[in-house]
Design an enzyme around this catalytic site. Structure first.
Site, short mmCIF file in Angstrom:
data_model
loop_
_atom_site.label_atom_id
_atom_site.label_comp_id
_atom_site.label_asym_id
_atom_site.label_seq_id
_atom_site.Cartn_x
_atom_site.Cartn_y
_atom_site.Cartn_z
N LYS A 1 44.59 -71.63 38.97
CA LYS A 1 45.17 -70.80 40.03
C LYS A 1 44.18 -69.79 40.61
O LYS A 1 44.23 -69.49 41.80
CB LYS A 1 46.35 -70.01 39.44
CG LYS A 1 47.68 -70.55 39.85
CD LYS A 1 48.74 -69.52 39.57
CE LYS A 1 50.10 -70.18 39.67
NZ LYS A 1 51.01 -69.79 38.65
N ARG A 2 43.35 -69.26 39.74
CA ARG A 2 42.45 -68.22 40.26
C ARG A 2 41.48 -68.79 41.31
O ARG A 2 40.92 -68.04 42.10
CB ARG A 2 41.70 -67.53 39.11
CG ARG A 2 40.59 -68.33 38.51
CD ARG A 2 40.12 -67.77 37.19
NE ARG A 2 39.51 -68.82 36.41
CZ ARG A 2 38.23 -69.18 36.49
NH1 ARG A 2 37.42 -68.55 37.30
NH2 ARG A 2 37.76 -70.16 35.76
#
Ligand code: GLU
Length: 469
Positions: free
Chosen positions: A241-242
């Site tokens: 996600k990052r």
């Protein structure tokens, strides 16, 4: 042999980019060989099961244009058949009942841990007579894995991969409640579906050795395996996600065209010379297993964006509008009327050339779909307030401007700039843009006014002059 591939997602409510790539590769391989691409939903985890999560997968496949053959299968529905196979293996002496109590298993686990072994089960029921079975324990069924030697899988991506049999335990096929384990279900389903090629993430490579033992025990033909290296983030770390969007749905919502997304995924871990732009037809013609990359590919958002910009430029207006309809509604509360479609289509070349995503395309063309009264953003309102006299003069002359084209409108703006704004075209063009679009970002405003036509342009300017603070 006719090729049969499969896509067997677990419905988690989420279709990861990695799954999407796996689905695409399996689809392409089957189509390339005139074979079948089958879908099986691995829905045996009933506690977490939801129909909605299954729908997310179908939605992802549909968006990507990956049509599958026949009906999608439910793994859960096949559990009876999977158990049957475990019983066949019992009968054939390829599996056995194990009556270990939870305490015994725990003790074995502890010992293995202390000795640094990963296989903990000591096979104590493998050769024991069932007459010794305790009455109060419901047994599990375990496979009789070979004790010596090794197993090699000739993986089409990874090459020959070998594991020594002392690394494989007598794993469970049926739990004590009679339900089959994932390992068993996968093999039975793959066999029954006639799967010839299994392309999947290399996180499943270890499972393949165990699955091969089941294929061998049943005397079934082993499919060809190809384990795809995982996708990494741009920094080489695990893609997460990052780094950015992870699911297919997110890419759709961010305004990527499925053709760009699929082209990108295809190139992510497969190559055809230096080709970057590869249509679906070409992909079907060219896709092979030899050119799947052996090392993890890094996700490159800039490359995806440039492919998206390319496909937006190439797309027919109807296609762009079809893919954008929902965005006009969600982002601007707009339904596209016939006149809106006509205007956007007239102005589409410039819009396409400017757009990296459909969201940008929609945001910068929404003004074509609006009708009076419409709202103005803060910056536009401020500009209107400062420029009422200029706009009034402009409107007055636009009423009789002949011809009413982008060029003539620009010339007129230049003339008014000379009269009222020290010759600065921006002092006329910016308020005109604010008035006509309600925003300060749009394609060339002169061309846009020509698309809107004299009547609409003048009406918008009159409306805007009344709104300016
Ligand atoms: N259900 C598994 C997954 O979603 C697929 C396993 C396989 O391809 O055999 O990862």
């Amino acid at each position: 042999m006719s090729v049969v591939t499969r896509f067997p997602p677990s419905p988690t409510g989420f279709m990861h980019v990695g799954n999407a790539r796996t689905a695409l590769f399996n689809y392409l391989y089957a189509r390339r060989h005139g074979g079948k691409f089958l879908v099986r939903i691995e829905d045996t985890d009933r506690k977490r099961h939801s129909e909605e999560a299954v729908q997310v997968i179908f939605e992802g496949l549909e968006w990507m244009g990956l049509e599958y053959d026949g009906e999608a299968l439910s793994q859960f529905a096949g559990m009876g058949r999977h158990a049957e196979v475990a019983h066949e293996m019992l009968k054939a002496g390829k599996a056995y009942y194990c009556y270990c109590s939870p305490e015994e298993l725990e003790a074995m686990r502890e010992t293995a841990k202390a000795e640094g072994r990963s296989q903990f089960y000591d096979r104590r029921w493998r050769d024991r007579d069932p007459s010794e079975a305790p009455q109060d324990i419901k047994p599990v069924v375990r496979i009789k894995a070979p004790l010596e030697g090794e197993t090699t899988i000739n993986d089409v991506v990874q090459g020959a991969v070998t594991v020594a049999h002392d690394q494989l335990d007598d794993f469970i096929l049926l739990r004590s409640d009679g339900t089959p384990t994932y390992m068993l279900s996968v093999v039975v389903d793959d066999h029954d579906m006639g799967v010839t090629h299994i392309l999947r993430g290399d996180d499943h490579l270890n499972n393949s050795f165990r699955q091969k033992l089941i294929f061998d025990a049943m005397g079934w033909t082993l499919p060809v395996f190809g384990h795809l290296p995982l996708i990494h983030g741009p920094d080489g770390g695990k893609f997460s996600k990052r780094h950015g969007a992870q699911s297919v749905r997110e890419y759709k919502e961010l305004g990527y065209l499925p053709e760009a997304f699929c082209n990108y995924l295809l190139r992510l871990g497969w190559s055809h010379g230096d080709d970057e732009i590869i249509s679906r037809e070409q992909a079907i013609e060219w896709f092979d297993l030899e050119h799947i990359g052996r090392s993890p590919a890094r996700f490159d958002f800039a490359k995806l964006d440039s492919l998206n910009a390319h496909y937006i430029k190439e797309a027919r207006p109807e296609r762009l509008l079809e893919c954008s309809r929902e965005f006009y509604k969600e982002r601007h509360g707009l339904e596209l009327s016939d006149i809106a479609v006509e205007r956007i289509t007239l102005g589409i070349e410039e819009l396409k050339a400017r757009s990296k995503t459909l969201l940008q395309f929609v945001d910068e063309s929404a003004f074509y779909a609006r009708s009076i009264p419409y709202a103005f953003d803060e910056k536009a309102l401020a500009l209107l307030g400062e420029s009422k006299a200029i706009l009034a003069a402009l409107e007055d002359e636009l009423e009789s401007l002949e011809p009413f084209t982008g060029e003539s409108i620009q010339n007129l703006c230049q003339k008014i700039a000379g009269d009222l704004a020290e010759g600065k075209l921006g002092k006329v063009a910016m308020p005109l843009r604010a008035a006509v679009t309600g925003t300060t970002v749009s394609p060339s405003i002169f061309g846009a006014c020509a698309v809107l036509g004299r009547k609409e342009t003048c009406a918008r300017i009159r409306f805007a002059v009344q709104q300016g603070k």
